[in-house]
Design an enzyme around this catalytic site. Structure first.
Site, short mmCIF file in Angstrom:
data_model
loop_
_atom_site.label_atom_id
_atom_site.label_comp_id
_atom_site.label_asym_id
_atom_site.label_seq_id
_atom_site.Cartn_x
_atom_site.Cartn_y
_atom_site.Cartn_z
CG HIS A 148 -6.50 -2.70 3.55
ND1 HIS A 148 -5.79 -1.56 3.24
CD2 HIS A 148 -7.75 -2.49 3.06
CE1 HIS A 148 -6.57 -0.71 2.60
NE2 HIS A 148 -7.77 -1.24 2.47
CG HIS B 17 -8.52 -3.37 -1.90
ND1 HIS B 17 -9.45 -2.69 -2.64
CD2 HIS B 17 -8.28 -2.61 -0.80
CE1 HIS B 17 -9.77 -1.57 -2.03
NE2 HIS B 17 -9.07 -1.48 -0.90
CG ASP C 132 -2.02 1.01 1.14
OD1 ASP C 132 -3.19 0.59 1.16
OD2 ASP C 132 -1.72 2.22 1.03
CB ILE C 133 1.08 4.05 -2.40
CG1 ILE C 133 2.24 4.87 -2.92
CG2 ILE C 133 -0.18 4.86 -2.31
CD1 ILE C 133 3.41 4.07 -3.38
P1 AMP Z 1 -9.90 1.40 0.45
O1 AMP Z 1 -10.47 1.35 -0.95
O2 AMP Z 1 -10.64 2.37 1.34
O3 AMP Z 1 -9.79 0.03 1.07
O4 AMP Z 1 -8.43 1.98 0.35
C1 AMP Z 1 -7.63 1.82 -0.80
C2 AMP Z 1 -6.18 1.68 -0.42
O5 AMP Z 1 -5.43 1.64 -1.63
C3 AMP Z 1 -5.61 2.82 0.44
O6 AMP Z 1 -5.02 2.28 1.60
C4 AMP Z 1 -4.58 3.48 -0.49
O7 AMP Z 1 -3.46 3.96 0.18
C5 AMP Z 1 -4.24 2.36 -1.45
N1 AMP Z 1 -3.78 2.82 -2.75
C6 AMP Z 1 -4.41 3.70 -3.57
N2 AMP Z 1 -3.69 3.88 -4.70
C7 AMP Z 1 -2.60 3.09 -4.58
C8 AMP Z 1 -1.47 2.83 -5.42
N3 AMP Z 1 -1.32 3.43 -6.62
N4 AMP Z 1 -0.52 1.96 -4.98
C9 AMP Z 1 -0.66 1.35 -3.78
N5 AMP Z 1 -1.71 1.55 -2.95
C10 AMP Z 1 -2.66 2.41 -3.35
#
Ligand code: AMP
Length: 130
Positions: free
Chosen positions: A95, A93, A29-30
């Site tokens: 986490h 996804h 996660d970024i």
């Molecule tokens: P959520 O959809 O609320 O579960 O959160 C989406 C997650 O994706 C967040 O923790 C972001 O930091 C992560 N995220 C969004 N864009 C990217 C990316 N380009 N690379 C890695 N992680 C990402």
């Protein structure tokens, strides 16, 4: 339009990749809640994780389990936790978040700031243990 995660799978957007097979993909996660925070996704683009077909959903968890074991070995932590949110990215996804205390386990905490080199080192350590 393809989701940002589909674009990551296709190599159009860079990521710190952990692992993939024919159906699943894992990457850091970024904006990590803790060091080693990893996302595990199905390659099939579906918004809500609970809309995934049973076999794909089951397989996602089995793939996440392997990634979680690798995180556990690579990152100092008490426990690798699992969360599903999906408010930001409409591509299912899981986490995986390594923690040492409940205090660390909050998406409301300020995110951990890491350099490119630190991200690369964490990803390499997890990959080594996968
Ligand atoms: P959520 O959809 O609320 O579960 O959160 C989406 C997650 O994706 C967040 O923790 C972001 O930091 C992560 N995220 C969004 N864009 C990217 C990316 N380009 N690379 C890695 N992680 C990402």
């Amino acid at each position: 339009m393809a989701s940002i995660f589909t674009r990551i799978i296709n190599g159009e957007i860079p990521c710190y990749k952990i692992a993939e097979d024919d159906r699943y993909f894992a990457f850091l996660d970024i904006n990590p809640v803790t060091r080693g925070h990893t996302l595990v996704i199905p390659k099939q683009e579906t918004d809500n994780i609970f809309d995934l077909e049973d076999d794909l959903l089951g397989g996602l968890h089995v793939f996440a389990k392997k990634v979680a074991h690798a995180i556990d070995k690579a990152v100092q932590c008490e426990r690798v936790t699992m969360a599903v949110v999906g408010l930001e990215v409409p591509h299912a996804h899981i986490h995986l978040i390594p923690i040492n205390s409940m205090r660390e386990y909050s998406f409301a905490n300020p995110k951990v700031q890491l350099s490119k080199e630190e991200f690369e080192e964490i990803a390499a350590n997890i990959r080594k243990n996968f």
